[in-house]
Design a protein around this motif. Structure first.
Motif, PDB file in Angstrom:
ATOM      1  N   ARG A   1      48.441  38.151  51.439  1.00  0.00           N
ATOM      2  CA  ARG A   1      49.049  38.239  50.207  1.00  0.00           C
ATOM      3  C   ARG A   1      49.610  39.845  49.896  1.00  0.00           C
ATOM      4  O   ARG A   1      50.599  40.001  49.396  1.00  0.00           O
ATOM      5  CB  ARG A   1      48.361  37.601  49.013  1.00  0.00           C
ATOM      6  CG  ARG A   1      47.954  36.007  49.187  1.00  0.00           C
ATOM      7  CD  ARG A   1      49.309  35.262  48.981  1.00  0.00           C
ATOM      8  NE  ARG A   1      49.978  35.486  47.478  1.00  0.00           N
ATOM      9  CZ  ARG A   1      49.230  34.689  46.652  1.00  0.00           C
ATOM     10  NH1 ARG A   1      48.443  33.990  46.820  1.00  0.00           N
ATOM     11  NH2 ARG A   1      49.945  35.194  45.201  1.00  0.00           N
ATOM     12  N   PHE A   2      48.255  40.485  50.220  1.00  0.00           N
ATOM     13  CA  PHE A   2      48.597  41.846  49.971  1.00  0.00           C
ATOM     14  C   PHE A   2      49.811  42.781  50.821  1.00  0.00           C
ATOM     15  O   PHE A   2      50.485  43.609  50.367  1.00  0.00           O
ATOM     16  CB  PHE A   2      47.249  42.816  50.186  1.00  0.00           C
ATOM     17  CG  PHE A   2      45.977  42.535  49.233  1.00  0.00           C
ATOM     18  CD1 PHE A   2      46.419  41.877  47.884  1.00  0.00           C
ATOM     19  CD2 PHE A   2      44.754  42.434  49.923  1.00  0.00           C
ATOM     20  CE1 PHE A   2      45.278  41.842  47.092  1.00  0.00           C
ATOM     21  CE2 PHE A   2      43.839  42.246  48.876  1.00  0.00           C
ATOM     22  CZ  PHE A   2      44.158  41.830  47.610  1.00  0.00           C
ATOM     23  N   SER A   3      49.767  42.066  52.071  1.00  0.00           N
ATOM     24  CA  SER A   3      50.602  42.392  52.981  1.00  0.00           C
ATOM     25  C   SER A   3      52.122  41.993  52.516  1.00  0.00           C
ATOM     26  O   SER A   3      53.249  42.785  52.699  1.00  0.00           O
ATOM     27  CB  SER A   3      50.296  42.034  54.318  1.00  0.00           C
ATOM     28  OG  SER A   3      49.205  42.422  54.836  1.00  0.00           O
TER      29      SER A   3
ATOM     30  N   LEU B   1      43.362  46.934  43.327  1.00  0.00           N
ATOM     31  CA  LEU B   1      43.300  45.356  43.470  1.00  0.00           C
ATOM     32  C   LEU B   1      42.673  45.196  44.936  1.00  0.00           C
ATOM     33  O   LEU B   1      41.698  44.408  45.018  1.00  0.00           O
ATOM     34  CB  LEU B   1      44.689  44.710  43.284  1.00  0.00           C
ATOM     35  CG  LEU B   1      44.926  44.472  41.814  1.00  0.00           C
ATOM     36  CD1 LEU B   1      46.440  43.847  41.855  1.00  0.00           C
ATOM     37  CD2 LEU B   1      44.049  43.582  41.138  1.00  0.00           C
ATOM     38  N   ILE B   2      43.107  46.010  45.927  1.00  0.00           N
ATOM     39  CA  ILE B   2      42.608  45.753  47.230  1.00  0.00           C
ATOM     40  C   ILE B   2      41.266  46.238  47.388  1.00  0.00           C
ATOM     41  O   ILE B   2      40.433  45.570  47.902  1.00  0.00           O
ATOM     42  CB  ILE B   2      43.541  46.573  48.397  1.00  0.00           C
ATOM     43  CG1 ILE B   2      44.911  46.195  48.384  1.00  0.00           C
ATOM     44  CG2 ILE B   2      42.874  46.770  49.633  1.00  0.00           C
ATOM     45  CD1 ILE B   2      46.104  46.851  49.081  1.00  0.00           C
ATOM     46  N   TYR B   3      40.929  47.545  46.931  1.00  0.00           N
ATOM     47  CA  TYR B   3      39.428  47.937  46.920  1.00  0.00           C
ATOM     48  C   TYR B   3      38.521  47.192  46.180  1.00  0.00           C
ATOM     49  O   TYR B   3      37.458  47.036  46.608  1.00  0.00           O
ATOM     50  CB  TYR B   3      39.702  49.448  46.603  1.00  0.00           C
ATOM     51  CG  TYR B   3      40.320  50.360  47.239  1.00  0.00           C
ATOM     52  CD1 TYR B   3      40.245  50.257  48.828  1.00  0.00           C
ATOM     53  CD2 TYR B   3      41.119  51.309  46.647  1.00  0.00           C
ATOM     54  CE1 TYR B   3      41.099  50.861  49.643  1.00  0.00           C
ATOM     55  CE2 TYR B   3      41.689  52.283  47.677  1.00  0.00           C
ATOM     56  CZ  TYR B   3      41.752  52.176  49.154  1.00  0.00           C
ATOM     57  OH  TYR B   3      42.433  53.038  49.693  1.00  0.00           O
ATOM     58  N   ALA B   4      38.865  46.488  45.040  1.00  0.00           N
ATOM     59  CA  ALA B   4      38.001  45.580  44.368  1.00  0.00           C
ATOM     60  C   ALA B   4      37.601  44.293  45.267  1.00  0.00           C
ATOM     61  O   ALA B   4      36.697  43.942  45.183  1.00  0.00           O
ATOM     62  CB  ALA B   4      38.687  45.021  43.024  1.00  0.00           C
TER      63      ALA B   4
ATOM     64  N   LEU C   1      61.092  37.703  44.120  1.00  0.00           N
ATOM     65  CA  LEU C   1      59.995  36.995  44.827  1.00  0.00           C
ATOM     66  C   LEU C   1      58.511  37.675  44.659  1.00  0.00           C
ATOM     67  O   LEU C   1      57.512  37.143  44.694  1.00  0.00           O
ATOM     68  CB  LEU C   1      60.552  36.937  46.241  1.00  0.00           C
ATOM     69  CG  LEU C   1      61.676  36.124  46.667  1.00  0.00           C
ATOM     70  CD1 LEU C   1      62.224  36.435  48.047  1.00  0.00           C
ATOM     71  CD2 LEU C   1      61.455  34.515  46.311  1.00  0.00           C
ATOM     72  N   ASN C   2      58.666  38.915  44.810  1.00  0.00           N
ATOM     73  CA  ASN C   2      57.301  39.644  44.724  1.00  0.00           C
ATOM     74  C   ASN C   2      56.591  39.388  43.330  1.00  0.00           C
ATOM     75  O   ASN C   2      55.489  39.643  43.237  1.00  0.00           O
ATOM     76  CB  ASN C   2      57.496  41.322  44.970  1.00  0.00           C
ATOM     77  CG  ASN C   2      56.326  41.794  45.615  1.00  0.00           C
ATOM     78  OD1 ASN C   2      55.465  41.199  45.939  1.00  0.00           O
ATOM     79  ND2 ASN C   2      56.482  43.219  45.963  1.00  0.00           N
ATOM     80  N   LEU C   3      57.595  39.367  42.370  1.00  0.00           N
ATOM     81  CA  LEU C   3      56.919  39.099  40.906  1.00  0.00           C
ATOM     82  C   LEU C   3      56.413  37.783  40.967  1.00  0.00           C
ATOM     83  O   LEU C   3      55.164  37.694  40.386  1.00  0.00           O
ATOM     84  CB  LEU C   3      58.060  38.958  39.729  1.00  0.00           C
ATOM     85  CG  LEU C   3      57.711  38.923  38.382  1.00  0.00           C
ATOM     86  CD1 LEU C   3      58.870  39.552  37.476  1.00  0.00           C
ATOM     87  CD2 LEU C   3      57.461  37.565  37.938  1.00  0.00           C
TER      88      LEU C   3
ATOM     89  N   THR D   1      50.871  35.023  40.838  1.00  0.00           N
ATOM     90  CA  THR D   1      50.099  33.988  41.515  1.00  0.00           C
ATOM     91  C   THR D   1      48.663  34.442  41.959  1.00  0.00           C
ATOM     92  O   THR D   1      48.125  33.745  43.094  1.00  0.00           O
ATOM     93  CB  THR D   1      50.674  32.844  42.271  1.00  0.00           C
ATOM     94  OG1 THR D   1      51.417  33.922  43.392  1.00  0.00           O
ATOM     95  CG2 THR D   1      51.892  32.273  41.377  1.00  0.00           C
ATOM     96  N   TYR D   2      48.464  35.726  42.087  1.00  0.00           N
ATOM     97  CA  TYR D   2      47.323  36.326  42.607  1.00  0.00           C
ATOM     98  C   TYR D   2      45.921  35.604  41.662  1.00  0.00           C
ATOM     99  O   TYR D   2      45.987  35.299  40.613  1.00  0.00           O
ATOM    100  CB  TYR D   2      46.896  37.790  42.340  1.00  0.00           C
ATOM    101  CG  TYR D   2      47.694  38.751  43.545  1.00  0.00           C
ATOM    102  CD1 TYR D   2      48.397  38.291  44.369  1.00  0.00           C
ATOM    103  CD2 TYR D   2      47.319  39.982  43.522  1.00  0.00           C
ATOM    104  CE1 TYR D   2      48.865  39.142  45.342  1.00  0.00           C
ATOM    105  CE2 TYR D   2      47.882  40.827  44.370  1.00  0.00           C
ATOM    106  CZ  TYR D   2      48.777  40.174  45.533  1.00  0.00           C
ATOM    107  OH  TYR D   2      49.216  41.325  46.442  1.00  0.00           O
TER     108      TYR D   2
END
Length: 425
Positions: free
Chosen positions: A4-6, A110-113, A169-171, A176-177
């Motif tokens: 999802r991050f990618s 967010l990634i580091y969390a 699309l990214n929104l 949905t994270y």
């Protein structure tokens, strides 16, 4: 979540106009000073909203701020595609800047969390480099698609409008994270008062720590310079494409579209590889700080060589050195962001990274109009600008040289990892 991050990075960088931004604005009759001024408007907007946005993200929810960022991008892209005046273009850049301000630093936090929640905090450079590599893959695909659109449409306008689709699309992707990820590492429900308090604490922490001050200075010198330099590859490619002894049956704009699509795709593919292997560069150089110093050396040499090539009117060597700069920047970024994460408290993560991005924006806002003005003076507003008139972009090597020779970064020792929290469900 790494997928999802990618996906976020891939979709974010499907900015179809990015490889043609300067040429698209030149098509509308703007000179380089006006273009530099628009870039300055964007960066000043980032500067105004950057740190408050990071504090809001830490206090109110990082995911909410990311969704707001994508909404601002959609508005900006549509206005850039439809605007017919400098005022409207400047308004679009304000929305663009707000989108950048609510995004930069926040998604990294967010990634580091997530990494901390998984007990993988020591993989920060590797994982961020991997996700950044997908961002650059998105840029490569974007360059090729944009080249095709310009080739067949004969206009740059449509590429702004088409850029709104991947942002939408990214929104959805960001909205949905998982909710627990949005809450991890922050205090819920504290509102704007708590946001202001966190902002003050983060600024105080950054200004009191010598190492943090120098990290911010590195961002201004390295990242701010590259943000100004990178788009001037477009007029260099334009000049090279027009004189290229092939594709004689095509119009100048079509030849430019083909060459920009190919060169930018190559640049972004190499940048993708560089970002993914940044941790290897760090290891081979013997650590974080030796790796940073090595990248300063590479960048200074490339800038000096590029300035000489441009002054001599040699487009192709200059294009090659632009690519070298892009690769160096994508080795730099994952390592440099990891330096901030090492020394920032988790609850200030987004705010501290936003301070870093704000510092970069200050440097860009100052340099962009000055370099644009210098190029206008040398080129006498010619369209396309002659290659030799673009050499002022190389003056960005000067502050880098000063930093390399006279400012020594203290040895950074990675602190012991805190006890990892249980993974939320």
């Amino acid at each position: 979540m790494i997928f999802r991050f990618s996906a976020y990075g891939f979709l974010k960088n499907l900015r179809l106009f990015e490889a043609f931004l300067i040429l698209a604005l030149r098509e509308r009759g703007l000179d380089f000073l006006a273009i530099g001024s628009l870039i300055a408007v964007r960066e000043i907007t980032v500067n105004v909203f950057e740190v408050p946005s990071g504090s809001l993200a830490d206090a109110l929810g990082r995911k909410r701020c990311m969704v707001a960022s994508m909404a601002c991008y959609i508005v900006a892209y549509l206005v850039l595609g439809l605007a017919g005046s400098f005022g409207l273009l400047a308004g679009a850049m304000v929305f663009y800047g707000i989108g950048d301000a609510f995004r930069t630093g926040t998604h990294k936090a967010l990634i580091y969390a997530w990494l901390r929640s998984q007990g993988r905090a020591n993989e920060r450079t590797k994982v961020y480099g991997y996700t950044r590599s997908w961002s650059k893959m998105g840029s490569a695909v974007s360059a090729l698609l944009a080249g095709l659109l310009v080739f067949f449409s004969g206009s740059y306008t449509s590429i702004f409008l088409w850029s709104a689709a991947p942002a939408a699309l990214n929104l959805v992707n960001l909205a949905t994270y998982p909710s627990w990820l949005d809450d991890h590492g922050r205090n819920k429900g504290r509102g704007l008062k708590h946001s202001a308090k966190m902002l003050g604490e983060a600024i105080g922490f950054t200004t009191r720590q010598p190492a943090m001050r120098r990290l911010v200075a590195d961002s201004m010198i390295f990242e701010g310079s590259y943000a100004v330099i990178k788009d001037y590859l477009q007029p260099v490619i334009q000049s090279a494409a027009i004189t290229l002894p092939i594709m004689f049956g095509l119009k100048d704009q079509q030849r430019t579209a083909v060459m920009i699509g190919v060169v930018y795709a190559l640049l972004y593919l190499l940048a993708s590889v560089a970002a993914r292997r940044a941790h290897q560069w760090e290891d081979r150089c013997g650590g974080t700080e030796p790796g940073i110093r090595g990248l300063y050396v590479v960048t200074i040499v490339a800038l000096v060589g590029m300035g000489a090539s441009l002054a001599a009117g040699w487009a192709w060597p200059a294009i090659g050195l632009f690519i070298v700069l892009g690769v160096a920047q994508n080795l730099w970024r994952p390592i440099h962001v990891g330096r901030f994460d090492l020394y920032s408290p988790e609850h200030h993560a987004a705010t501290t990274l936003s301070i870093e991005s704000q510092a970069k924006s200050v440097a860009t806002a100052v340099m962009a109009p000055l370099i644009g003005w210098a190029i206008d003076r040398l080129s006498h507003h010619a369209t396309p600008a002659p290659v030799w008139a673009l050499w002022p972009v190389a003056v960005c090597a000067a502050p880098m040289l000063v930093r390399l020779l006279f400012v020594t970064m203290p040895s950074l020792r990675e602190p012991e990892e805190p006890e990892q929290a249980a993974t939320p469900h």
